[in-house]
Design a protein around this motif. Sequence first.
Motif, PDB file in Angstrom:
ATOM      1  N   TYR A 112      20.326 115.226 -44.232  1.00  0.00           N
ATOM      2  CA  TYR A 112      20.889 114.914 -45.544  1.00  0.00           C
ATOM      3  C   TYR A 112      20.867 116.190 -46.368  1.00  0.00           C
ATOM      4  CZ  TYR A 112      21.340 113.313 -50.309  1.00  0.00           C
ATOM      5  OH  TYR A 112      21.764 113.165 -51.601  1.00  0.00           O
ATOM      6  N   ASN A 113      22.016 116.537 -46.927  1.00  0.00           N
ATOM      7  CA  ASN A 113      22.107 117.706 -47.812  1.00  0.00           C
ATOM      8  C   ASN A 113      21.542 118.961 -47.125  1.00  0.00           C
ATOM      9  OD1 ASN A 113      22.950 118.868 -50.170  1.00  0.00           O
ATOM     10  ND2 ASN A 113      21.063 118.420 -51.284  1.00  0.00           N
ATOM     11  N   CYS A 114      21.911 119.133 -45.852  1.00  0.00           N
ATOM     12  CA  CYS A 114      21.503 120.286 -45.031  1.00  0.00           C
ATOM     13  C   CYS A 114      19.999 120.350 -44.774  1.00  0.00           C
ATOM     14  CB  CYS A 114      21.984 121.601 -45.646  1.00  0.00           C
ATOM     15  SG  CYS A 114      23.765 121.717 -45.779  1.00  0.00           S
ATOM     16  N   GLN A 115      19.298 119.243 -44.925  1.00  0.00           N
ATOM     17  CA  GLN A 115      17.860 119.209 -44.674  1.00  0.00           C
ATOM     18  C   GLN A 115      17.541 118.102 -43.682  1.00  0.00           C
ATOM     19  OE1 GLN A 115      15.532 118.779 -48.200  1.00  0.00           O
ATOM     20  NE2 GLN A 115      16.666 120.330 -49.314  1.00  0.00           N
ATOM     21  N   LYS A 116      16.631 118.402 -42.761  1.00  0.00           N
ATOM     22  CA  LYS A 116      16.169 117.397 -41.806  1.00  0.00           C
ATOM     23  C   LYS A 116      15.293 116.390 -42.539  1.00  0.00           C
ATOM     24  CE  LYS A 116      13.579 116.795 -37.561  1.00  0.00           C
ATOM     25  NZ  LYS A 116      12.718 117.439 -36.562  1.00  0.00           N
ATOM     26  N   ILE A 117      15.508 115.124 -42.257  1.00  0.00           N
ATOM     27  CA  ILE A 117      14.728 114.051 -42.875  1.00  0.00           C
ATOM     28  C   ILE A 117      13.537 113.726 -41.976  1.00  0.00           C
ATOM     29  CG2 ILE A 117      14.750 111.614 -43.537  1.00  0.00           C
ATOM     30  CD1 ILE A 117      17.746 111.943 -44.110  1.00  0.00           C
TER      31      ILE A 117
END
Length: 82
Positions: free
Chosen positions: A50-55
């Motif tokens: 999400y939004n270039c970040q790993k969740i």
Amino acid sequence: MELPICNVLFLNTNGTKINCQVPSHSSIENMIQIYKNKASIDPNDYIFIYNCQKIDINSQVKFKEFFDFIGNQTKIYAYGLK
């Protein structure tokens, strides 16, 4: 005004799109569980972005604290590892 239920669209690398309704007070872990039940997958076989970040799929952070609400639908990309 806070929305009690949020629409989350999971975009999978195999081309499928799965829409889930997630209570805004749920944790990230609960959101992934809702997706798992709908998609019949093992979330450990996926990376969620999400939004270039790993969740972190085990996170206890509340949905409403993690995601910004641009519009009323959040898009998460699900990349299969297998």
